[in-house]
Design a protein around this motif. Structure first.
Motif, PDB file in Angstrom:
ATOM      1  N   GLY A 256       0.799  -1.226   0.000  1.00  0.00           N
ATOM      2  CA  GLY A 256       0.000   0.000   0.000  1.00  0.00           C
ATOM      3  C   GLY A 256       0.829   1.274   0.000  1.00  0.00           C
ATOM      4  O   GLY A 256       0.362   2.314  -0.454  1.00  0.00           O
ATOM      5  N   ASN A 257       2.069   1.217   0.500  1.00  0.00           N
ATOM      6  CA  ASN A 257       2.913   2.414   0.507  1.00  0.00           C
ATOM      7  C   ASN A 257       3.387   2.797  -0.885  1.00  0.00           C
ATOM      8  O   ASN A 257       3.720   3.958  -1.133  1.00  0.00           O
ATOM      9  CB  ASN A 257       4.142   2.197   1.396  1.00  0.00           C
ATOM     10  CG  ASN A 257       3.789   2.142   2.868  1.00  0.00           C
ATOM     11  OD1 ASN A 257       2.776   2.717   3.283  1.00  0.00           O
ATOM     12  ND2 ASN A 257       4.595   1.452   3.651  1.00  0.00           N
ATOM     13  N   ALA A 258       3.435   1.825  -1.791  1.00  0.00           N
ATOM     14  CA  ALA A 258       3.988   2.092  -3.111  1.00  0.00           C
ATOM     15  C   ALA A 258       2.964   2.009  -4.241  1.00  0.00           C
ATOM     16  O   ALA A 258       3.168   2.595  -5.297  1.00  0.00           O
ATOM     17  CB  ALA A 258       5.128   1.104  -3.412  1.00  0.00           C
ATOM     18  N   ILE A 259       1.857   1.286  -4.016  1.00  0.00           N
ATOM     19  CA  ILE A 259       0.894   1.041  -5.084  1.00  0.00           C
ATOM     20  C   ILE A 259      -0.484   1.531  -4.667  1.00  0.00           C
ATOM     21  O   ILE A 259      -0.914   1.312  -3.536  1.00  0.00           O
ATOM     22  CB  ILE A 259       0.812  -0.463  -5.437  1.00  0.00           C
ATOM     23  CG1 ILE A 259       2.212  -1.034  -5.667  1.00  0.00           C
ATOM     24  CG2 ILE A 259      -0.063  -0.681  -6.657  1.00  0.00           C
ATOM     25  CD1 ILE A 259       2.947  -0.435  -6.841  1.00  0.00           C
ATOM     26  N   ASP A 260      -1.176   2.181  -5.595  1.00  0.00           N
ATOM     27  CA  ASP A 260      -2.552   2.617  -5.368  1.00  0.00           C
ATOM     28  C   ASP A 260      -3.479   1.674  -6.124  1.00  0.00           C
ATOM     29  O   ASP A 260      -3.543   1.703  -7.348  1.00  0.00           O
ATOM     30  CB  ASP A 260      -2.736   4.056  -5.853  1.00  0.00           C
ATOM     31  CG  ASP A 260      -4.167   4.547  -5.687  1.00  0.00           C
ATOM     32  OD1 ASP A 260      -4.942   3.864  -4.975  1.00  0.00           O
ATOM     33  OD2 ASP A 260      -4.506   5.600  -6.269  1.00  0.00           O
ATOM     34  N   PHE A 261      -4.200   0.811  -5.385  1.00  0.00           N
ATOM     35  CA  PHE A 261      -5.091  -0.166  -6.006  1.00  0.00           C
ATOM     36  C   PHE A 261      -6.546   0.308  -6.058  1.00  0.00           C
ATOM     37  O   PHE A 261      -7.430  -0.448  -6.438  1.00  0.00           O
ATOM     38  CB  PHE A 261      -5.049  -1.489  -5.223  1.00  0.00           C
ATOM     39  CG  PHE A 261      -3.729  -2.191  -5.295  1.00  0.00           C
ATOM     40  CD1 PHE A 261      -3.402  -2.970  -6.392  1.00  0.00           C
ATOM     41  CD2 PHE A 261      -2.812  -2.083  -4.265  1.00  0.00           C
ATOM     42  CE1 PHE A 261      -2.181  -3.618  -6.457  1.00  0.00           C
ATOM     43  CE2 PHE A 261      -1.587  -2.740  -4.317  1.00  0.00           C
ATOM     44  CZ  PHE A 261      -1.276  -3.507  -5.427  1.00  0.00           C
ATOM     45  N   SER A 262      -6.804   1.547  -5.707  1.00  0.00           N
ATOM     46  CA  SER A 262      -8.192   1.995  -5.538  1.00  0.00           C
ATOM     47  C   SER A 262      -8.973   2.028  -6.839  1.00  0.00           C
ATOM     48  O   SER A 262     -10.207   1.945  -6.822  1.00  0.00           O
ATOM     49  CB  SER A 262      -8.215   3.392  -4.907  1.00  0.00           C
ATOM     50  OG  SER A 262      -7.554   4.330  -5.745  1.00  0.00           O
ATOM     51  N   VAL A 263      -8.310   2.155  -7.992  1.00  0.00           N
ATOM     52  CA  VAL A 263      -9.039   2.265  -9.250  1.00  0.00           C
ATOM     53  C   VAL A 263      -8.917   1.009 -10.107  1.00  0.00           C
ATOM     54  O   VAL A 263      -9.356   0.991 -11.243  1.00  0.00           O
ATOM     55  CB  VAL A 263      -8.543   3.478 -10.065  1.00  0.00           C
ATOM     56  CG1 VAL A 263      -8.897   4.769  -9.361  1.00  0.00           C
ATOM     57  CG2 VAL A 263      -7.037   3.386 -10.304  1.00  0.00           C
ATOM     58  N   ALA A 264      -8.304  -0.021  -9.580  1.00  0.00           N
ATOM     59  CA  ALA A 264      -8.085  -1.222 -10.381  1.00  0.00           C
ATOM     60  C   ALA A 264      -9.391  -1.956 -10.643  1.00  0.00           C
ATOM     61  O   ALA A 264     -10.255  -2.058  -9.788  1.00  0.00           O
ATOM     62  CB  ALA A 264      -7.100  -2.153  -9.673  1.00  0.00           C
ATOM     63  N   GLY A 265      -9.552  -2.461 -11.866  1.00  0.00           N
ATOM     64  CA  GLY A 265     -10.659  -3.350 -12.173  1.00  0.00           C
ATOM     65  C   GLY A 265     -11.984  -2.700 -12.473  1.00  0.00           C
ATOM     66  O   GLY A 265     -13.011  -3.365 -12.479  1.00  0.00           O
TER      67      GLY A 265
END
Length: 393
Positions: free
Chosen positions: A110-119
């Motif tokens: 979570g510190n390096a990757i933003d997964f909030s918009v995936a998929g």
């Protein structure tokens, strides 16, 4: 529900309100309904989201979905589904939706990757396409049964899967084989079959999907038109190659994304890997293996050292471009797992690098996919090193 009698010889406004109130209680008892003003706000939010969806980010191809407060008993009540919902189906549908929006990734990223918009595109397909909807319901039920020691009756899941297959076959016979939704439904079937370990059955469907992609202009063209769809197809291609030990069916040269890789390389520089560049093992490798090893070092350094939220990498770039295409595809392209190694050193490094990348390829169940051939090669290398150490003592 209580019953009441009204005088029907004289029906005034109050009587009409009473009749309507009593008639509505049977199917709506216990439900909370938003006010007219709140319903207008919901519609405005959806309309605003639809406008944003049409305007994609030119660099990352993100589609923005609406953020809506939960109004009823579940989060799906404000959205129409592609099938008629019943009280009995509400729970499995809700669980399937929660399963759909959960993004598989390694803890601590979570510190390096933003997964909030995936998929996002897959969420949209779920609400508009009946075949995809049925297949993902089946996938959700299968995932639940595979993750517990007390599985439930799988009849419902198989029924949804049968409905999905029927609808896809109907589209194929009616000339809709090349539509986005047909491709998405087949991709969903591949996910279901791979999750259940049915790789050889899934491979038959994948060959048909490959022909559909070629008729759409090839994977490069599909990447331009529907990048999220193309990347899911490439992910399946990669997993089949690692599982079977074969080459990928799509070429790494057909897939864009070099700009992101160059950005990573510039961030890393040479100071962090100076010891690697001068090591004897690195010097003996062929140029392609050196390049991939350096890129993996760039990625792992970024994931381990990045703590600045302002430079997070988005989930699309992380998974679909770096992990899937520009690194793992190239590793398989250098040498498929069933090919004889050119020399023992390159074989050891190749398998170890592929093992590192496979750790990022989490399945829908948030687990590592079952890759027996890679597992066997890792075991063989460990046994070989153990034997060598014993002989040198």
């Amino acid at each position: 529900m209580t019953f009441g009698f009204v005088e029907n010889t004289i029906i005034d406004r109050n009587t009409i309100k009473l009749i309507r109130s009593q008639a509505a209680k049977g199917r709506n008892v216990g439900k909370k309904h938003p006010s007219r003003g709140r319903r207008a706000t919901i519609k405005a939010d959806i309309a605003k989201s639809d406008y944003k969806t049409e305007h994609l980010d030119s660099r990352n191809h993100h589609m923005v979905l609406p953020t809506i407060e939960l109004q009823f008993e579940d989060s799906l009540s404000v959205f129409p589904l592609p099938v008629e919902s019943t009280p009995e189906s509400r729970t499995p549908v809700q669980k399937a939706f929660e399963f759909l929006i959960s993004v598989p990734h390694k803890p601590g990223l979570g510190n390096a990757i933003d997964f909030s918009v995936a998929g996002s595109i897959w969420i949209q397909f779920w609400f508009v396409d009946e075949a995809y909807f049925h297949c993902f319901i089946a996938t959700s039920i299968a995932a639940k049964n595979l993750s517990t020691t007390n599985p439930e009756d799988s009849t419902e899941g198989l029924s949804h899967l049968s409905d999905s297959l029927r609808l896809v076959n109907q589209r194929l016979s009616e000339g809709e084989a090349l539509s986005d939704m047909t491709l998405a439904s087949v991709v969903s079937m591949l996910q279901y079959e791979r999750m259940c370990g049915q790789y050889y059955q899934a491979l038959i469907h994948f060959r048909g999907l490959q022909q559909m992609v070629e008729l759409r202009g090839g994977i490069s063209q599909l990447m331009k038109e529907k990048p999220e769809l193309a990347q899911k197809i490439s992910r399946a291609d990669l997993e089949f190659a690692i599982y079977l030990g074969s080459s990928t069916r799509f070429s790494v040269d057909d897939v864009p994304g070099v700009a992101t890789l160059n950005w990573l390389r510039e961030r890393l520089g040479t100071s962090q890997i100076s010891s690697l560049l001068t090591s004897q093992s690195f010097v003996q490798l062929n140029p392609r293996m050196k390049e991939v090893w350096t890129d993996i070092m760039s990625l792992t350094w970024f994931l381990n050292e990045n703590v600045d939220d302002s430079i997070k990498m988005d989930g699309y770039t992380y998974h679909d471009t770096l992990i899937l295409i520009l690194i793992s595809y190239r590793l398989v392209d250098i040498r498929p797992l069933n090919a004889d190694p050119a020399n023992s050193l390159e074989n050891i490094i190749h398998v170890r690098l592929l093992m590192i990348m496979a750790n990022f390829l989490l399945s829908l169940m948030h687990r590592l996919p079952d890759l027996p051939l890679l597992r066997q090669q890792i075991g063989a290398l460990v046994q070989e090193e153990f034997t060598d150490d014993a002989e040198n003592k």
